[in-house]
Design a protein around this motif. Structure first.
Motif, PDB file in Angstrom:
ATOM      1  N   ASP A 517      22.115   8.954   5.543  1.00 32.66           N
ATOM      2  CA  ASP A 517      22.598   8.444   4.250  1.00 32.66           C
ATOM      3  C   ASP A 517      23.698   9.339   3.680  1.00 32.66           C
ATOM      4  N   VAL A 518      23.464  10.650   3.731  1.00 32.84           N
ATOM      5  CA  VAL A 518      24.454  11.586   3.190  1.00 32.84           C
ATOM      6  C   VAL A 518      25.778  11.445   3.935  1.00 32.84           C
ATOM      7  N   LEU A 519      25.714  11.345   5.262  1.00 28.64           N
ATOM      8  CA  LEU A 519      26.939  11.207   6.057  1.00 28.64           C
ATOM      9  C   LEU A 519      27.685   9.927   5.691  1.00 28.64           C
ATOM     10  N   ALA A 520      26.935   8.837   5.499  1.00 32.42           N
ATOM     11  CA  ALA A 520      27.568   7.552   5.179  1.00 32.42           C
ATOM     12  C   ALA A 520      28.248   7.593   3.817  1.00 32.42           C
ATOM     13  N   ARG A 526      31.830   9.331  -2.006  1.00 34.46           N
ATOM     14  CA  ARG A 526      30.912   9.322  -3.140  1.00 34.46           C
ATOM     15  C   ARG A 526      30.151  10.643  -3.227  1.00 34.46           C
ATOM     16  N   PRO A 527      29.979  11.182  -4.424  1.00 27.76           N
ATOM     17  CA  PRO A 527      29.165  12.395  -4.570  1.00 27.76           C
ATOM     18  C   PRO A 527      27.699  12.084  -4.329  1.00 27.76           C
ATOM     19  N   VAL A 528      26.982  13.022  -3.709  1.00 21.92           N
ATOM     20  CA  VAL A 528      25.571  12.832  -3.369  1.00 21.92           C
ATOM     21  C   VAL A 528      24.774  14.035  -3.862  1.00 21.92           C
ATOM     22  N   LEU A 529      23.662  13.766  -4.547  1.00 21.38           N
ATOM     23  CA  LEU A 529      22.726  14.809  -4.976  1.00 21.38           C
ATOM     24  C   LEU A 529      21.392  14.558  -4.282  1.00 21.38           C
ATOM     25  N   VAL A 530      20.956  15.512  -3.458  1.00 24.00           N
ATOM     26  CA  VAL A 530      19.696  15.383  -2.714  1.00 24.00           C
ATOM     27  C   VAL A 530      18.639  16.242  -3.394  1.00 24.00           C
ATOM     28  N   GLY A 531      17.540  15.633  -3.794  1.00 24.61           N
ATOM     29  CA  GLY A 531      16.470  16.364  -4.469  1.00 24.61           C
ATOM     30  C   GLY A 531      15.338  16.718  -3.524  1.00 24.61           C
ATOM     31  N   THR A 532      14.877  17.965  -3.578  1.00 28.52           N
ATOM     32  CA  THR A 532      13.741  18.406  -2.772  1.00 28.52           C
ATOM     33  C   THR A 532      12.723  19.084  -3.687  1.00 28.52           C
ATOM     34  N   GLY A 576      33.345  13.448  -3.492  1.00 24.72           N
ATOM     35  CA  GLY A 576      32.966  13.948  -2.179  1.00 24.72           C
ATOM     36  C   GLY A 576      31.984  15.100  -2.184  1.00 24.72           C
ATOM     37  N   ALA A 577      31.453  15.486  -3.352  1.00 26.41           N
ATOM     38  CA  ALA A 577      30.543  16.630  -3.429  1.00 26.41           C
ATOM     39  C   ALA A 577      29.173  16.277  -2.847  1.00 26.41           C
ATOM     40  N   VAL A 578      28.572  17.234  -2.146  1.00 27.59           N
ATOM     41  CA  VAL A 578      27.203  17.092  -1.649  1.00 27.59           C
ATOM     42  C   VAL A 578      26.413  18.283  -2.177  1.00 27.59           C
ATOM     43  N   VAL A 755      25.296   9.240  -6.159  1.00 23.25           N
ATOM     44  CA  VAL A 755      24.107   8.799  -5.412  1.00 23.25           C
ATOM     45  C   VAL A 755      23.053   9.906  -5.475  1.00 23.25           C
ATOM     46  N   VAL A 756      21.847   9.553  -5.889  1.00 26.12           N
ATOM     47  CA  VAL A 756      20.743  10.510  -5.926  1.00 26.12           C
ATOM     48  C   VAL A 756      19.717  10.116  -4.869  1.00 26.12           C
ATOM     49  N   LEU A 757      19.471  11.011  -3.934  1.00 23.43           N
ATOM     50  CA  LEU A 757      18.471  10.768  -2.892  1.00 23.43           C
ATOM     51  C   LEU A 757      17.277  11.675  -3.147  1.00 23.43           C
ATOM     52  N   GLY A 758      16.177  11.093  -3.596  1.00 19.65           N
ATOM     53  CA  GLY A 758      14.957  11.868  -3.818  1.00 19.65           C
ATOM     54  C   GLY A 758      14.140  11.902  -2.544  1.00 19.65           C
TER      55      GLY A 758
END
Length: 768
Positions: A517-520, A526-532, A576-578, A755-758
């Motif tokens: 998902d992050v790669l796509a 699109r900026p992506v924020l991944v929550g852990t 483009g931020a991750v 985009v927020v990926l929990g």
């Protein structure tokens, strides 16, 4: 039933409805009555099945049955807020806030009247309100009588000073907070601004017998809110204090003496405990006045997740000469013993129990016949050593700070490091022996309290959060039946796309899907924020992204990044931020699409001022704020102005304390004082860095005040010119960055936003 007379059919139908309601209440999943369909995100391949739902497996009372049935049918026939929004007097038709509709209408009706007042007349309203309150008969004294007018005054003052005018739904939130409710407001709905309404109203009461606190989860939020709202409080004639981790005792005393105090839950709790260890009333800080009113920000975290977390002040125990050697020996024995053969592990209770064979082996290794012998008491050292070995995982439950050679606890609820906290019962010493760092003496408890007990001491407790409805019953049971959760509708229709969950059979499969998902999304820009939820997970995702060559930033509990959390999270909305973050790191920081130009400008000023305070701070701020975080390269003219302004301001502060203006004294817990020099051994680098941040913040505030004075024809204090000039230079930097940030914001919006990926589903409505 259809063959029976109509009357009997109706009776059977009623009974069927009741039994249906009972069945629904008994078997409904905890997360809700109707589960949404699962769909696939961005090409990931998850199981096309619903996530397993935990069902209620307990006996329930008749009251719970009918309450559940009522909630079900209320939800079923509840009107859509988006439809009601188009109707006149729509708030009166929204469940939960309908009772506030008349007061909101009265406040809005006073809008034109307040707008017609001059600045002096509007500010004078505070004195008028206090006089009216003081003149009320003791039996009839109530701030409720001033609510409508006070809210209208605060609303108009906010429009003039901050350029922000409270929406009708924000007025509802303010009334709910004043009543001691928990206002559930969606992310981005302006909880910070809402809090100004009840805080202003409460400040109109008797200052000798009351105090108002805004409790936040970290120092950054406390400082940010006080800085942002300080000009509003000053305009209204109020004082505002800030308590930070680096604040001195005298600074804390001054901050708590203000009309409004911003403080973290951690600092508030320990200040309360320290007060109860004082022998002289003059040494008291927070308990000099009764605890009358508190608004808890991020209330679900503080009042639910951490409610039973004990705050402990401890002192060093006696007879500690050979403690380190004994824990080291116990760690060696624990490492030798084998799980299953020598001991059993209860992972849920975090408890290890020796088997008979393990007991005999341990006795042989220690060279004793009895682990419980009064002379040696080896069991006291072995038991925590076994717990440390089996039940506590590095990078999840704790980290090892290599620079300071110590074990630092990671809060299981927030993902933050818990500086200064230690496990009791010998566990922390066992952990230090396990990790082969210095074993420090065990501490004995001098005073302790839980957050639950602390906040029950307030006369009125209120809260704000984005997620609380799922904990409503627990909050009522804990803090009283009057502590209701009030869901505040959004000011505008919700545009966020909340997608459904994907469930994977293994952790590896889940993180591979996250990577896809992050790669796509990253390929689209699109900026992506991944929550852990753990440091371990954030490190794993970081490694996966490194392997794919994706630039990204990691924010977790490690000290080297925890100090930069606001800076990192504020960039999460850039093109483009991750960004990878643990569930509570940076919580409350504004993520602005395209970036946060104001914060970037403060970072620039910080890099110029810090080396002038202490040469050792130069590498610290340079490493914390690399050049690549800025939206663009500063022009030579702007860079030169910032450098000159920083040099002049720092030189003036190092030479002599600057006389604080009323405005600055009210927006800082410490006021103006000489900056520490390299020779100042009383302050460590983090404390000095915190004071640098204070200087930069006050420069921004002073420039804002000077600009306001210029608009209103007032005279700015002359001896503040160098500080005002620093603030103006920071504003120039912000304006220059804003050109790029605004352009990126439009691009990010066109792509669909952040985009927020929990990676975990929390038991409440929030996604971690």
């Amino acid at each position: 039933a259809m063959r029976r007379p109509a009357q009997r059919r109706r009776s059977v139908a009623k009974m069927s409805a009741v039994w249906l309601a009972v069945a629904v209440v008994v078997t409904t999943p905890i997360d809700g009555f109707v589960a949404p369909p699962v769909r696939t995100l961005g090409g990931t391949k998850g199981h096309g099945v619903q996530p397993p739902k935990k069902t209620v497996a307990k006996l329930i009372t008749s009251n719970e049955v009918f309450e559940g049935a009522q909630n079900f049918f209320d939800k079923l026939f509840e009107a859509d807020p988006e439809t009601l929004r188009q109707q006149p007097k729509w708030l009166s038709k929204v469940k939960g806030v309908a009772k506030y509709a008349d007061q909101v209408a009265a406040i809005e009706a006073l809008g034109p009247q307040m707008a017609a007042l001059s600045d002096a007349e509007l500010s004078a309203k505070t004195t008028e309100f206090r006089e009216r309150y003081a003149a009320m008969p003791p039996a009839e004294k109530s701030l409720d009588a001033l609510l409508v007018e006070a809210f209208a005054v605060c609303r108009e003052a906010s429009r003039r000073v901050l350029g922000l005018y409270h929406y009708d739904v924000q007025l509802c939130g303010g009334i709910a907070l004043h009543e001691g409710k928990l206002a559930e407001m969606a992310t981005g709905e302006g909880k910070t601004l809402v809090a100004t309404l009840p805080l202003y109203l409460r400040a109109l009461g008797d200052r000798d017998t009351s105090q108002s606190h805004l409790v936040t989860v970290n120092d950054y939020l406390a400082r940010r809110d006080a800085e942002t709202l300080g000009p509003l409080y000053e305009f209204l004639g109020l004082t505002v204090g800030v308590v930070q981790g680096s604040s001195t005792t005298e600074a804390r005393r001054q901050a708590y003496a203000c009309d409004v105090t911003y403080v973290t839950n951690n600092e508030l709790g320990f200040d309360y405990l320290r007060d109860h260890l004082c022998y002289d009333a003059a040494d008291l800080t927070v308990t000099k006045r009764p605890l009358s009113f508190a608004i808890v920000d991020e209330a679900d975290s503080i009042l639910v997740d951490e409610s039973r977390t004990p705050l402990i002040i401890s002192s060093q125990a006696d007879n500690v000469a050979d403690v380190a050697q004994k824990y080291a020996a116990a760690a060696e024995v624990a490492a030798f013993l084998a799980k299953g053969r020598d001991y059993e592990v209860d992972a849920k209770q975090r408890r290890v129990t020796l088997t008979e064979e393990g007991y005999r082996t341990a006795c042989d290794l220690f060279g004793v016949t009895d682990l419980y012998s009064f002379d040696t008491k080896w069991i006291v050292y072995l038991q925590p050593s076994l717990n440390a070995k089996e039940c506590y995982v590095r990078e999840r439950d704790y980290i090892v700070d290599k620079k300071r050679s110590e074990v630092v606890i990671v809060d299981e609820f927030t993902g933050r490091v818990m500086e200064g906290r230690r496990w009791n019962g010998g566990l922390h010493q066992a952990m230090e022996a396990k990790e082969r760092v210095e074993v420090k003496p065990e501490q004995v408890t001098s005073a302790s309290i839980t957050y639950q007990s602390l906040f029950k001491l307030y006369g009125t407790l209120a809260g704000m959060t984005g997620t609380a409805k799922t904990e409503a019953k627990e909050l009522k049971d804990t803090f009283g039946t009057d502590f209701d959760v009030v869901s505040i509708p959004t000011a505008k229709p919700m545009r966020r796309d909340d997608r459904d969950d994907l469930v994977y059979a293994t952790k590896l499969a889940k993180f591979r899907a996250v990577l896809r998902d992050v790669l796509a999304y990253h390929a689209e820009g699109r900026p992506v924020l991944v929550g852990t939820v753990t440091v371990e997970d954030s490190s794993l995702i970081s490694e996966l992204l490194d392997n794919e060559g994706v630039p990204h930033r990691v924010l977790n509990a490690k000290p080297e990044v925890a100090q930069r959390e606001s800076e990192i999270v504020a960039q999460a909305g850039r093109l483009g931020a991750v960004t990878i973050a643990t569930n509570m790191a940076g919580r409350g920081t504004d993520i602005l699409l395209g970036g946060n130009a104001g914060l970037f400008a403060k970072i620039v000023a910080r890099r110029h001022v810090a080396p002038l305070v202490d040469a050792n701070l130069g590498p610290v701020v340079a490493g914390a704020a690399a050049e690549d975080i800025y939206p663009s390269k500063l022009s030579a003219a702007t860079a030169a102005r910032v450098e000159a302004a920083a040099t002049s301001a720092a030189a003036a502060l190092l030479e002599k304390p600057m006389a604080p203006s009323d405005f600055d004294a009210q927006t800082s817990s410490s006021g103006w004082s000489p900056l520490p020099t390299d020779d100042d051994d009383d302050e460590d680098l983090p404390t000095k860095l915190a004071r640098v941040d204070d200087v930069v913040a006050q420069a921004v505030a002073a420039a804002a005040r000077a600009e306001y004075d210029a608009r209103t024809g007032q005279q700015t204090t002359e001896d503040r010119d160098v500080v005002v000039e620093l603030g103006r230079a920071i504003k120039d930097v912000e304006d220059e960055f804003a050109v790029v940030v605004d352009r990126e914001r439009d691009e990010v919006r066109a792509l669909g936003g952040l985009v927020v990926l929990g990676t975990e589903r929390h038991e409440s409505r929030r996604i971690d």
